[in-house]
Design a protein around this motif. Structure first.
Motif, PDB file in Angstrom:
ATOM      1  N   LYS A 152       0.809  -1.211   0.000  1.00 18.34           N
ATOM      2  CA  LYS A 152       0.000   0.000   0.000  1.00 18.34           C
ATOM      3  C   LYS A 152       0.849   1.270   0.000  1.00 18.34           C
TER       4      LYS A 152
ATOM      5  N   TYR B 272      -5.786   4.500   0.169  1.00 19.32           N
ATOM      6  CA  TYR B 272      -4.501   4.017  -0.343  1.00 19.32           C
ATOM      7  C   TYR B 272      -4.650   3.520  -1.773  1.00 19.32           C
TER       8      TYR B 272
ATOM      9  N   TRP C  21      -0.189   4.942   1.110  1.00 18.91           N
ATOM     10  CA  TRP C  21      -1.283   5.621   1.795  1.00 18.91           C
ATOM     11  C   TRP C  21      -1.388   7.069   1.328  1.00 18.91           C
TER      12      TRP C  21
ATOM     13  N   GLN D 113      -2.566   0.614  -4.473  1.00 18.66           N
ATOM     14  CA  GLN D 113      -1.689  -0.555  -4.445  1.00 18.66           C
ATOM     15  C   GLN D 113      -0.919  -0.601  -5.774  1.00 18.66           C
TER      16      GLN D 113
END
Length: 350
Positions: free
Chosen positions: A241, A255, A243, A257
């Motif tokens: 992640k 978040y 954030w 990815q």
């Protein structure tokens, strides 16, 4: 409490737990089916789902969500979603089934990958500048034409203001020995610095380096890298992640990815905002990912293999870590932990 009130309380509790949403203790009469039992999709593919109603119960409607994003509602419980404008990575397909008696919530995890392989880049060295060979670089960022650096290690963590051309340290403070400094970023004349496993970040006045506040890590467990786009702050924590932080209170609001066409990336470390993208180096690797901040797509990979061979070789020499972009000059700089040079580099497609 008299007997009448006790009886009334019992009845109210019974009604509360007997009606409304299925809380997971009772097995649902429905199941969520994803066509072909697929668990991995590429961006721009179609994701089809339906509700299996083995007891032929009357359904009022079914609402579908991808994570927290509402998709649609239907009477027949079918979903046909073209995966566009969605977040990549591990996502939950959630179906909320409304009947006369209950509200059931079902979910399945799917992996959404980028549709295309990242473009691969290499580099050319344009120039080099002196860098303190004892600096265990964790964060690097320009403000104007001045370079700011966060230096790690317990007992040796520092915050510095540095002259790029000469390597001269213009200003420095040392952190208390219990802190391992990590990434930094500068926004609205405030400097933000992470610590690694101490669950605490620091806020400084940019001019004086006076500490004006601290912030916790909320949902993430560690601090790795920071950057910002002028409005929001982005933070890596070593997981899959990155954030997105509210700059007013530093809470982790959401978040992304980072994901390419085959897998989701982890161990993304030092971050830098470059022309609308996030540049992130992978810890202990020679690569820098170019990430779309809107959906997490890894659109490019810069291979910096061989750059470490251009610095003085010694027993404390460590990995690539330190990316700094100067928007005033449109120049990109990289260095590493205990490297004695900072390199101005030109990125070229391979």
């Amino acid at each position: 409490m008299n007997k009448f009130n006790l009886l009334l309380l019992f009845i109210l509790n019974f009604l509360f737990f007997s009606c409304g949403s299925n809380n997971g203790n009772k097995k649902s009469d429905f199941s969520l089916n994803i066509d072909e039992n697929k668990s991995s999709f590429n961006l721009n593919e179609s994701l089809k789902a339906s509700i299996v109603n083995s007891k032929n119960k009357s359904i009022d409607s079914v609402s579908y969500y991808l994570g927290d994003q509402y998709l649609n509602s239907s009477k027949n419980g079918e979903l046909d979603l073209k995966l566009q404008d969605v977040l990549l990575g591990n996502q939950d397909i959630k179906a909320i089934i409304y009947t006369d008696e209950t509200t059931d919530t079902l979910s399945k995890n799917v992996k959404i990958l980028n549709a295309e392989a990242p473009t691969v880049y290499t580099f050319e060295i344009v120039n080099s500048y002196p860098h303190d060979i004892t600096s265990y670089t964790q964060g690097l960022e320009f403000h104007g034409d001045t370079l700011y650096e966060s230096i790690g290690q317990y007992g040796s963590s520092k915050l510095r203001k540095v002259d790029l051309e000469t390597g001269e340290v213009l200003k420095e403070i040392k952190l208390d020995d219990q802190y391992f400094a990590e990434g930094l970023t500068i926004l609205n004349d405030k400097l933000y610095q992470l610590t690694w496993q101490e669950d605490e970040g620091f806020i400084y006045d940019l001019d004086t380096f006076e500490k004006t506040g601290t912030f916790g890590y909320d949902q993430s467990k560690e601090g790795w890298g920071l950057c910002n786009n002028g409005e929001k702050i982005f933070k890596s924590d070593g997981t899959e992640k990155i954030w997105i932080l509210d700059p007013e209170n530093l809470t982790e609001q959401s978040y992304i990815q980072p994901t390419h066409h085959k897998s989701i990336s982890t161990k993304l470390n030092e971050l830098e905002w470059v022309k609308g993208k996030i540049y992130a180096n992978t810890y202990q690797k020679d690569g820098v990912a170019i990430i779309n901040p809107e959906n997490g797509a890894i659109e490019g990979l810069i291979n910096f293999s061989g750059l470490r061979d251009q610095v003085t070789q010694h027993n404390k020499l460590d990995v690539l870590n330190g990316i700094a972009y100067n928007p005033n000059t449109n120049k990109l700089y990289v260095t590493g932990k205990n490297w004695d040079k900072i390199f101005e580099v030109k990125i070229v497609e391979k």
